[in-house]
Design a protein around this motif. Structure first.
Motif, PDB file in Angstrom:
ATOM      1  N   LYS A  60       0.743  -1.163  -0.082  1.00 64.61           N
ATOM      2  CA  LYS A  60      -0.123   0.147   0.035  1.00 64.61           C
ATOM      3  C   LYS A  60       0.919   1.270   0.194  1.00 64.61           C
ATOM      4  O   LYS A  60       1.840   1.385   0.578  1.00 64.61           O
ATOM      5  CB  LYS A  60      -0.834   0.216   1.312  1.00 64.61           C
ATOM      6  N   ILE A  61       0.472   2.362  -1.009  1.00 63.87           N
ATOM      7  CA  ILE A  61       0.952   3.615  -0.808  1.00 63.87           C
ATOM      8  C   ILE A  61       0.023   4.508  -0.109  1.00 63.87           C
ATOM      9  O   ILE A  61      -0.938   4.790  -0.499  1.00 63.87           O
ATOM     10  CB  ILE A  61       1.401   4.104  -2.051  1.00 63.87           C
ATOM     11  N   ALA A  62       0.398   4.828   1.299  1.00 62.22           N
ATOM     12  CA  ALA A  62      -0.519   5.644   2.176  1.00 62.22           C
ATOM     13  C   ALA A  62      -0.838   6.990   1.535  1.00 62.22           C
ATOM     14  O   ALA A  62       0.263   7.766   1.023  1.00 62.22           O
ATOM     15  CB  ALA A  62      -0.004   5.779   3.612  1.00 62.22           C
ATOM     16  N   HIS A  63      -2.149   7.511   1.414  1.00 60.31           N
ATOM     17  CA  HIS A  63      -2.199   8.794   0.893  1.00 60.31           C
ATOM     18  C   HIS A  63      -1.937   9.650   1.682  1.00 60.31           C
ATOM     19  O   HIS A  63      -1.931   9.745   2.862  1.00 60.31           O
ATOM     20  CB  HIS A  63      -3.797   8.781   0.419  1.00 60.31           C
ATOM     21  N   LYS A  64      -1.700  11.056   1.248  1.00 59.15           N
ATOM     22  CA  LYS A  64      -1.604  12.272   1.931  1.00 59.15           C
ATOM     23  C   LYS A  64      -2.876  13.019   2.185  1.00 59.15           C
ATOM     24  O   LYS A  64      -3.867  12.595   1.808  1.00 59.15           O
ATOM     25  CB  LYS A  64      -0.543  12.994   1.321  1.00 59.15           C
ATOM     26  N   THR A  65      -2.729  13.959   3.367  1.00 56.42           N
ATOM     27  CA  THR A  65      -3.979  14.828   3.831  1.00 56.42           C
ATOM     28  C   THR A  65      -3.463  16.224   3.465  1.00 56.42           C
ATOM     29  O   THR A  65      -2.445  16.596   4.254  1.00 56.42           O
ATOM     30  CB  THR A  65      -4.247  14.433   4.891  1.00 56.42           C
ATOM     31  N   LYS A  66      -4.379  16.884   2.751  1.00 56.90           N
ATOM     32  CA  LYS A  66      -4.138  18.427   2.553  1.00 56.90           C
ATOM     33  C   LYS A  66      -5.272  19.070   3.388  1.00 56.90           C
ATOM     34  O   LYS A  66      -6.296  18.711   3.454  1.00 56.90           O
ATOM     35  CB  LYS A  66      -4.217  18.754   1.200  1.00 56.90           C
ATOM     36  N   GLU A 119      -1.055   1.911  -4.592  1.00 59.97           N
ATOM     37  CA  GLU A 119      -0.492   0.516  -4.433  1.00 59.97           C
ATOM     38  C   GLU A 119       0.747   0.309  -5.449  1.00 59.97           C
ATOM     39  O   GLU A 119       0.853   0.920  -6.424  1.00 59.97           O
ATOM     40  CB  GLU A 119      -1.528  -0.544  -5.180  1.00 59.97           C
ATOM     41  N   ARG A 120       1.691  -0.197  -4.844  1.00 58.29           N
ATOM     42  CA  ARG A 120       3.015  -0.588  -5.686  1.00 58.29           C
ATOM     43  C   ARG A 120       3.476  -1.909  -5.473  1.00 58.29           C
ATOM     44  O   ARG A 120       3.101  -2.601  -4.672  1.00 58.29           O
ATOM     45  CB  ARG A 120       4.159   0.348  -5.225  1.00 58.29           C
ATOM     46  N   SER A 121       4.283  -2.433  -6.458  1.00 61.20           N
ATOM     47  CA  SER A 121       5.125  -3.611  -6.591  1.00 61.20           C
ATOM     48  C   SER A 121       6.442  -3.454  -6.056  1.00 61.20           C
ATOM     49  O   SER A 121       7.008  -2.573  -6.974  1.00 61.20           O
ATOM     50  CB  SER A 121       4.730  -4.371  -7.755  1.00 61.20           C
ATOM     51  N   ALA A 122       6.959  -4.195  -5.061  1.00 63.58           N
ATOM     52  CA  ALA A 122       8.178  -3.819  -4.586  1.00 63.58           C
ATOM     53  C   ALA A 122       9.045  -5.217  -4.530  1.00 63.58           C
ATOM     54  O   ALA A 122       8.356  -6.216  -4.042  1.00 63.58           O
ATOM     55  CB  ALA A 122       8.324  -3.106  -3.302  1.00 63.58           C
ATOM     56  N   THR A 123      10.290  -5.164  -4.791  1.00 61.49           N
ATOM     57  CA  THR A 123      10.963  -6.102  -4.984  1.00 61.49           C
ATOM     58  C   THR A 123      12.215  -6.093  -3.799  1.00 61.49           C
ATOM     59  O   THR A 123      12.884  -5.222  -3.923  1.00 61.49           O
ATOM     60  CB  THR A 123      11.845  -6.629  -6.419  1.00 61.49           C
ATOM     61  N   TYR A 124      12.378  -7.137  -2.969  1.00 64.78           N
ATOM     62  CA  TYR A 124      13.323  -7.004  -1.872  1.00 64.78           C
ATOM     63  C   TYR A 124      14.275  -8.036  -2.038  1.00 64.78           C
ATOM     64  O   TYR A 124      13.986  -9.133  -2.286  1.00 64.78           O
ATOM     65  CB  TYR A 124      12.867  -6.861  -0.630  1.00 64.78           C
ATOM     66  N   ARG A 125      15.555  -7.890  -1.526  1.00 56.23           N
ATOM     67  CA  ARG A 125      16.674  -8.765  -1.346  1.00 56.23           C
ATOM     68  C   ARG A 125      16.799  -8.787   0.134  1.00 56.23           C
ATOM     69  O   ARG A 125      17.470  -7.769   0.798  1.00 56.23           O
ATOM     70  CB  ARG A 125      17.975  -8.362  -1.993  1.00 56.23           C
ATOM     71  N   LYS A 163      -0.633   1.940  -8.721  1.00 57.04           N
ATOM     72  CA  LYS A 163      -1.986   2.776  -8.626  1.00 57.04           C
ATOM     73  C   LYS A 163      -1.575   4.054  -7.702  1.00 57.04           C
ATOM     74  O   LYS A 163      -1.024   3.792  -6.666  1.00 57.04           O
ATOM     75  CB  LYS A 163      -3.032   2.177  -7.775  1.00 57.04           C
ATOM     76  N   GLU A 164      -1.645   5.281  -8.377  1.00 61.82           N
ATOM     77  CA  GLU A 164      -1.377   6.288  -7.639  1.00 61.82           C
ATOM     78  C   GLU A 164      -2.413   6.597  -6.550  1.00 61.82           C
ATOM     79  O   GLU A 164      -3.466   6.620  -6.600  1.00 61.82           O
ATOM     80  CB  GLU A 164      -1.128   7.488  -8.540  1.00 61.82           C
ATOM     81  N   PRO A 165      -1.607   7.104  -5.326  1.00 60.66           N
ATOM     82  CA  PRO A 165      -2.844   7.617  -4.347  1.00 60.66           C
ATOM     83  C   PRO A 165      -3.363   8.901  -4.688  1.00 60.66           C
ATOM     84  O   PRO A 165      -2.773   9.724  -5.366  1.00 60.66           O
ATOM     85  CB  PRO A 165      -1.637   7.811  -3.230  1.00 60.66           C
ATOM     86  N   VAL A 166      -4.631   8.927  -3.761  1.00 60.65           N
ATOM     87  CA  VAL A 166      -5.403  10.290  -3.926  1.00 60.65           C
ATOM     88  C   VAL A 166      -5.265  11.113  -2.685  1.00 60.65           C
ATOM     89  O   VAL A 166      -5.556  10.435  -1.650  1.00 60.65           O
ATOM     90  CB  VAL A 166      -6.914   9.934  -4.537  1.00 60.65           C
ATOM     91  N   THR A 167      -4.607  12.180  -2.672  1.00 60.52           N
ATOM     92  CA  THR A 167      -4.646  13.102  -1.697  1.00 60.52           C
ATOM     93  C   THR A 167      -5.909  13.570  -1.038  1.00 60.52           C
ATOM     94  O   THR A 167      -6.964  13.879  -1.945  1.00 60.52           O
ATOM     95  CB  THR A 167      -3.876  14.406  -1.987  1.00 60.52           C
ATOM     96  N   ALA A 168      -6.123  13.257   0.210  1.00 60.89           N
ATOM     97  CA  ALA A 168      -7.537  13.578   1.000  1.00 60.89           C
ATOM     98  C   ALA A 168      -7.321  15.186   1.143  1.00 60.89           C
ATOM     99  O   ALA A 168      -6.314  15.782   1.587  1.00 60.89           O
ATOM    100  CB  ALA A 168      -7.639  12.905   2.181  1.00 60.89           C
ATOM    101  N   VAL A 169      -8.355  15.897   0.959  1.00 59.15           N
ATOM    102  CA  VAL A 169      -8.595  17.305   1.606  1.00 59.15           C
ATOM    103  C   VAL A 169      -9.689  17.467   2.222  1.00 59.15           C
ATOM    104  O   VAL A 169     -10.751  16.989   2.413  1.00 59.15           O
ATOM    105  CB  VAL A 169      -9.019  18.190   0.269  1.00 59.15           C
TER     106      VAL A 169
END
Length: 407
Positions: free
Chosen positions: A221-227, A249-255, A275-281
């Motif tokens: 998950k990519i946490a959304h920001k709040t304005k 949302e993002r796909s991440a590869t870790y070693r 998927k890009e996060p949507v900023t809360a207003v």
């Protein structure tokens, strides 16, 4: 010429001897019959008690009863093996005793709890490699509880690897030599402390570290920001969500590196945003709230302007929270989940229409509740976001200022 008296004498002697032989044979038969009768129903059982063997003739069929008959007692951790025993026929009952022995390595003593029956096996089970060492007992010496086995060597080295401990004697070997002598194989990424080219010292402890590297890809998950926007048209202390925030949302590869099974390092290799996060207003009210005075200054000992220490919980318009599903409050206002926040509280100790300030936010008493809400300072705050949000908002302490009593 035959002397008849001599013949008669010989015949008499022969008869006496024959009678004696017959009597002896009958006596032997009687003894054998009596002995066989006494042993009828008995059979032989061998008891091997930690390497010491006993043979017992018994009528018992249960191994424990046979041991009792032989006056042999078992300890709470001793093991019994009856795989070679046949009830009523014979065989061997094996007893493995749990003994505590002490192994003295160059004046350093360690204790071991073992089931081994001989010194050689005990040393093997304890991880002691005896080549080039001097031991105070022969390998086939039976083990006894409390025995002290002395192992002398120019140097004693301990190796810890894969959950096992190896004790080796050496004169002048490197760590690499000792690892090989113990039969330990290192993988490409494995390492030791001290390093492989270090030469042994008496009492040295060598630790083997198994290194495993894994590559893992997962969605995160990519946490959304709040304005936050100050709004002068909104009462101070009140908020309004203009745009609802949505996590991305993002796909991440870790070693990921594991040392002896424990994660020691996690390094991100690549990532892709799915998927890009949507900023809360969120609009925050700055308008000063003007409370219309209705002339009521006191109610049940509570005065306008007084501050009360209390506690709060949260509720929504669902049937679980309200006991009904129509959402109609005691003041007549209808509440629905998802509506714009009316900033209502429920309590029984203030008149309906009263206005209070709770931790800087202004609320109106618009509903009633159970008996718990009759206690002074106890309030239930309406949460329009629904039941889950109400539960997550939880409970806590509140400083409640009385702004108005009644409508």
């Amino acid at each position: 010429m035959i002397n008849e008296s001599s013949v008669a004498s010989v015949k008499h002697t022969a008869r006496v001897m024959l009678a004696t032989v017959i009597a002896f044979i009958l006596m032997v038969c009687a003894f054998a019959v009596n002995a066989f009768a006494g042993e009828a129903g008995h059979y032989n059982v061998v008891i091997n008690d930690n390497g010491y063997e006993y043979t017992i003739a018994t009528k018992e069929t249960e191994p424990i009863e046979i041991l009792n008959e032989a006056s042999i007692k078992l300890g709470s951790h001793d093991k019994l093996n009856i795989a070679s025993f046949n009830s009523g026929i014979g065989g061997t009952i094996y007893i493995s005793r749990l003994n505590r022995i002490y192994i003295k390595f160059n004046n350093k003593v360690k204790s071991y709890d073992i089931y081994a029956q001989t010194v050689g096996v005990a040393l093997d089970e304890s991880g002691v490699y005896r080549e080039g060492l001097v031991v105070n007992y022969d390998d086939d010496t039976p083990i006894q509880d409390g025995m002290v086995i002395t192992v002398d060597s120019p140097k004693i080295v301990t190796i810890n690897a894969d959950g096992k401990t190896y004790n080796l004697g050496t004169a002048n070997s490197s760590v690499a030599d000792l690892i090989a002598e113990a039969g330990i194989t290192l993988g490409d990424n494995d390492y030791t402390e001290p390093s492989l080219n270090t030469f042994s010292e008496d009492g040295m402890e060598i630790n083997v570290y198994r290194v495993e590297i894994k590559t893992v890809t997962k969605n995160e998950k990519i946490a959304h920001k709040t304005k936050t926007i100050n709004d002068s048209s909104l009462d101070k202390g009140k908020t309004k969500i203009e745009t609802k925030g949505v996590d991305g949302e993002r796909s991440a590869t870790y070693r990921i590196t594991y040392i002896n099974g424990v994660e020691s390092e996690k390094r991100e290799v690549t990532s892709t945003v799915l998927k890009e996060p949507v900023t809360a207003v969120k609009r925050v009210g700055t308008k000063v709230v003007v409370i219309k005075n209705n002339g009521v200054e006191k109610y049940n000992g509570i005065s306008v302007g007084s501050v009360i220490s209390g506690s709060y919980t949260h509720y929504c318009a669902c049937e679980i929270c309200c006991g009904k599903s129509n959402g109609v409050t005691a003041s007549g206002k209808k509440l629905t989940n998802g509506m714009e926040n009316p900033y209502y509280v429920a309590c029984n100790w203030l008149p309906l229409g009263s206005m209070i300030e709770v931790n800087g936010v202004t609320y109106t008493v618009g509903d009633r509740g159970g008996n718990d809400l009759s206690r002074t300072g106890r309030i239930d705050i309406y949460t329009p976001e629904g039941h889950t949000a109400a539960k997550q908002s939880g409970r806590g302490s509140a400083s409640i200022k009385i702004l108005r009593l009644g409508w």
